[in-house]
Design an enzyme around this catalytic site. Structure first.
Site, PDB file in Angstrom:
ATOM      1  CE  LYS A 151      -0.850   1.162   4.896  1.00  0.00           C
ATOM      2  NZ  LYS A 151      -0.241   0.284   5.709  1.00  0.00           N
ATOM      3  CG  HIS A 186       2.407  -1.735  11.997  1.00  0.00           C
ATOM      4  ND1 HIS A 186       3.007  -0.363  12.426  1.00  0.00           N
ATOM      5  CD2 HIS A 186       2.583  -1.728  10.711  1.00  0.00           C
ATOM      6  CE1 HIS A 186       3.331   0.152  11.312  1.00  0.00           C
ATOM      7  NE2 HIS A 186       3.229  -0.457  10.218  1.00  0.00           N
ATOM      8  CD  GLU A 238       3.243  -6.901   8.357  1.00  0.00           C
ATOM      9  OE1 GLU A 238       2.733  -5.560   8.594  1.00  0.00           O
ATOM     10  OE2 GLU A 238       2.705  -7.894   8.641  1.00  0.00           O
TER      11      GLU A 238
HETATM   12  C1  LIG Z   1       0.875   0.454   6.372  1.00  0.00           C
HETATM   13  C2  LIG Z   1       1.225  -1.078   7.127  1.00  0.00           C
HETATM   14  C3  LIG Z   1       2.550  -1.292   7.056  1.00  0.00           C
HETATM   15  C4  LIG Z   1       3.682  -0.403   6.598  1.00  0.00           C
HETATM   16  O1  LIG Z   1       3.944   0.599   7.441  1.00  0.00           O
HETATM   17  P1  LIG Z   1       5.284   1.630   7.351  1.00  0.00           P
HETATM   18  O2  LIG Z   1       5.226   2.589   8.523  1.00  0.00           O
HETATM   19  O3  LIG Z   1       4.987   2.121   5.987  1.00  0.00           O
HETATM   20  O4  LIG Z   1       6.400   0.675   7.353  1.00  0.00           O
HETATM   21  C5  LIG Z   1       2.894  -2.749   7.379  1.00  0.00           C
HETATM   22  N1  LIG Z   1       2.239  -3.624   7.946  1.00  0.00           N
HETATM   23  C6  LIG Z   1       0.940  -3.082   8.282  1.00  0.00           C
HETATM   24  C7  LIG Z   1      -0.214  -4.214   8.414  1.00  0.00           C
HETATM   25  C8  LIG Z   1       0.212  -1.841   7.627  1.00  0.00           C
HETATM   26  O5  LIG Z   1      -1.012  -1.768   7.808  1.00  0.00           O
END
Ligand SMILES: *Cc1c(COP(=O)(O)O)cnc(C)c1O
Length: 377
Positions: free
Chosen positions: A48, A177, A252
């Site tokens: 995304k 996260h 991620e």
């Molecule tokens: C948006 C998102 C990411 C990426 O986050 P960054 O801050 O851009 O590294 C990773 N995992 C999930 C589930 C997300 O929603």
């Protein structure tokens, strides 16, 4: 000089739209540095953040996996011949049709953070390898995700692990996260200790978990921060998961890989002096285009000026100024009340660190669009 030539050749064709410049070598460098400094964690790039095909192909070729959140993102990665094993489906509130698609395509690793979602998965994708997402918020981040995703690691997670047992679901691990864009580096070490506790709890009821997903959140603008993330993550891993064949660890990262690789070139369409004593500049970019996330989260923006007349000397003084976006909405202000070197109609501003959450959130509102990316291979 290449950029000036590019602008001139576009202008010669009558094209004065804003555009992106991508330096793919920067993406490759980020990947190399990640693998060098955090070798036990395989990055699964968050699609995304920026889904330009060249970025996805580059990361695929380097060996990254992908974090997808929708049917379309999964489809996009399969169309690029990404190995199914290398795709995670990480949305914790999945539409049934998307969940069905993931089952049909044998996308196995999927996350949940509630009983209700687990029941949906049981019905639609009963053979999934489920990953429980816990909430573990950094002290500060640009975007807090915990208010929306992740279960409480103490009050809820043990219950949900037991429920997986009762429902005969194949629970393989834990994810979190910490929030997008954090400088609370120690959070990763603390979160990994909590994941270890949940692994131990799961073992008491017969689950042998072997998958840890430490999420994203890593700032990409300043590569020197990577050492701080690496220290915290590596310490957390060494303390809690010392043996590398016992567990697979992934992350991620989104913004880490793309933020600094992209710049935006935008031109001054109008300059006028306001009754407020400021200079008002109107650009061919917008908060409805590349600057939406910067606008919503009040990010610092950095730009350099390319003068229309390169011969002009650079000794212009700084004046209180506002940069307006191009749509007919007065909210559409890119920077306000800032001291800036005086500029002229036709000058170009090059905004740096514009790769994260820009192309993917850009709209066509009011007939303005920035959809052109020039790639330096
Ligand atoms: C948006 C998102 C990411 C990426 O986050 P960054 O801050 O851009 O590294 C990773 N995992 C999930 C589930 C997300 O929603």
């Amino acid at each position: 000089m290449d950029l000036i030539k590019l602008i001139e050749s576009r202008l010669a064709e009558g094209n004065d739209d804003s555009f992106y410049i991508l330096n793919l070598e920067d993406v490759r460098l980020k990947y190399r540095l990640w693998m060098e400094k955090i070798p036990r964690v395989v990055p699964y790039y968050a699609v995304k953040c920026n889904d330009l095909e060249e970025v996805l192909n580059t990361l695929r070729d380097l060996g990254a996996g992908f974090d997808c959140a929708s049917k379309k993102e999964i489809h996009q990665m399969l169309a690029l011949n990404v190995d199914k094993e290398k795709i995670l489906y990480t949305h914790t509130a999945k539409q049934i049709s998307h969940l069905k698609y993931s089952a049909e395509q044998n996308i196995e690793k999927i996350t949940f953070d509630s009983v209700e979602e687990l029941e949906k998965i049981k019905k639609v994708h009963p053979n999934a390898k489920v990953v429980l997402r816990i909430r573990f918020d950094a002290a500060s981040s640009i975007i807090n995700l915990g208010i929306k995703f992740g279960c409480d690691p103490i009050k809820e997670a043990p219950k949900f692990i037991e429920l997986c047992k009762d429902m005969n679901m194949n629970l393989i691990g834990i994810s979190f996260h910490v929030g997008s864009g954090t400088q609370d580096f120690g959070i990763f070490e603390r979160a990994l200790a909590t994941v270890r506790e949940l692994f131990d709890f799961a073992a008491t009821i017969g689950f042998k978990l072997n998958f840890v997903d430490i999420g994203g959140g890593f700032i990409g603008e300043n590569i020197s921060l990577l050492d701080n993330y690496a220290k915290s993550i590596n310490t957390g891993i060494d303390k809690n998961f010392p043996s590398s064949n016992e567990v697979e660890i992934v992350a991620e990262p989104g913004r880490y890989f793309v933020d600094s690789a992209f710049s935006i070139a935008t031109q001054i369409v109008l300059k006028k002096s306001g009754t407020d004593g400021q200079i008002h500049y109107y650009l061919n970019e917008s908060i409805y285009m590349s600057f939406l996330i910067a606008f919503l989260y009040k990010s610092d923006l950095k730009f350099t000026i390319i003068r229309k007349s390169k011969m002009e000397n650079e000794t212009k003084s700084e004046k209180l100024s506002t940069l307006w976006g191009c749509t007919c909405n007065s909210m559409d202000k890119i920077m306000g009340d800032c001291m800036m070197k005086e500029m002229e109609i036709g000058d170009w501003l090059i905004f740096h660190n514009m790769g994260a959450y820009t192309l993917t959130v850009s709209t066509k509102f009011n007939g303005f669009e920035n959809n052109k990316v020039f790639i330096l291979k």
